[in-house]
Write an enzyme that holds these catalytic residues in place. Sequence first.
Site, PDB file in Angstrom:
ATOM      1  N   ALA A   1      -3.563 -13.268   2.502  1.00  0.00           N
ATOM      2  CA  ALA A   1      -4.280 -12.474   3.578  1.00  0.00           C
ATOM      3  C   ALA A   1      -4.466 -13.498   4.921  1.00  0.00           C
ATOM      4  O   ALA A   1      -4.834 -14.665   4.709  1.00  0.00           O
ATOM      5  CB  ALA A   1      -5.932 -12.006   3.094  1.00  0.00           C
ATOM      6  N   GLY A   2      -4.384 -13.130   6.001  1.00  0.00           N
ATOM      7  CA  GLY A   2      -4.578 -13.713   7.044  1.00  0.00           C
ATOM      8  C   GLY A   2      -3.498 -14.330   7.967  1.00  0.00           C
ATOM      9  O   GLY A   2      -3.580 -14.894   9.042  1.00  0.00           O
TER      10      GLY A   2
ATOM     11  N   ASN B   1       1.727  -8.726   4.140  1.00  0.00           N
ATOM     12  CA  ASN B   1       1.957  -7.373   4.266  1.00  0.00           C
ATOM     13  C   ASN B   1       1.813  -7.104   5.731  1.00  0.00           C
ATOM     14  O   ASN B   1       3.031  -6.734   6.349  1.00  0.00           O
ATOM     15  CB  ASN B   1       1.156  -6.393   3.408  1.00  0.00           C
ATOM     16  CG  ASN B   1       1.761  -4.980   3.538  1.00  0.00           C
ATOM     17  OD1 ASN B   1       1.093  -3.978   2.748  1.00  0.00           O
ATOM     18  ND2 ASN B   1       2.691  -4.836   4.321  1.00  0.00           N
TER      19      ASN B   1
ATOM     20  N   LYS C   1      -1.882  -7.480  -9.485  1.00  0.00           N
ATOM     21  CA  LYS C   1      -2.781  -8.445  -8.575  1.00  0.00           C
ATOM     22  C   LYS C   1      -4.237  -7.662  -8.490  1.00  0.00           C
ATOM     23  O   LYS C   1      -4.231  -6.611  -8.087  1.00  0.00           O
ATOM     24  CB  LYS C   1      -2.149  -8.378  -7.171  1.00  0.00           C
ATOM     25  CG  LYS C   1      -3.027  -9.087  -6.217  1.00  0.00           C
ATOM     26  CD  LYS C   1      -2.817  -8.629  -4.756  1.00  0.00           C
ATOM     27  CE  LYS C   1      -3.619  -9.125  -3.732  1.00  0.00           C
ATOM     28  NZ  LYS C   1      -3.418  -8.988  -2.238  1.00  0.00           N
TER      29      LYS C   1
END
Length: 260
Positions: A187-188, A209, A100
């Site tokens: 993300a978010g 995460n 990634k």
Amino acid sequence: MDPLTIAGKAYRSRLLIGTGKYKDFDETRVAVEASGAEIVTVAIRRTNIGQNAGEPSLLEAVPPSKYTYLPNTAGCYTAEEAIRTLRLARELLDGHNLVKLEVLGDPHTLYPNVMETLKAAEVLVKEGFTVMVYSSDDPIVARQLEEIGCAAIMPLASLIGSGMGILNPWNLQIIVANAKVPVLVDAGVGTASDAAIAMELGCDGILMNTAVAAANNPVLMASAMKKAVEAGREAFLAGRMPKKLYSAIPSSPVGGLIGS
């Protein structure tokens, strides 16, 4: 649930989960198990996977014989840093090529540096890496990354660690509609409803995460996210009913009612 296919390999789970920010490797292990994830991300610059001999290693808690490792370049701010980090990861993981890529623009927002990301992606693809790439939610940038040869595009829903959910669903839909490779929100995401919405929009998967690791009960949240991703995918495949202000047609038959 239908499988997620990345670079020719099928995965039963469409949830990818990070291994950082937990209180210890034991909590990491239990949360990963509860999530049902088969792909786990590893921040090479922050997590010991053998580079620090004599220290506890993630390899023991989350064995690569059971999970697919996705080394990432968290904490890198230039293409050169990211490329060097992933070359190290390939060496540590015996030639592992699935990675990634993320190149950050600044330490406050952690917003991606698009120019450096494109530069790094071009080099890594040429070197034989299978690149899943974190990016902004710009459809043009997504197309450019796919044209370079990235195996999956991973636009943000909102800033890393913000938990703000999906702030621009329209851009995500444009990216999904035009991509020929998997699109995963990265993300978010803050809670299960965010994950379900991302999947209902047609995203192929979600990487998270902080939403799990920073929850009051990470293991329970991991379980909730697993269910949310599955429910959102099924809802997308089923196809939702059209939205309308009201319906003049009753959902139940009126014929045969008493007095009619």
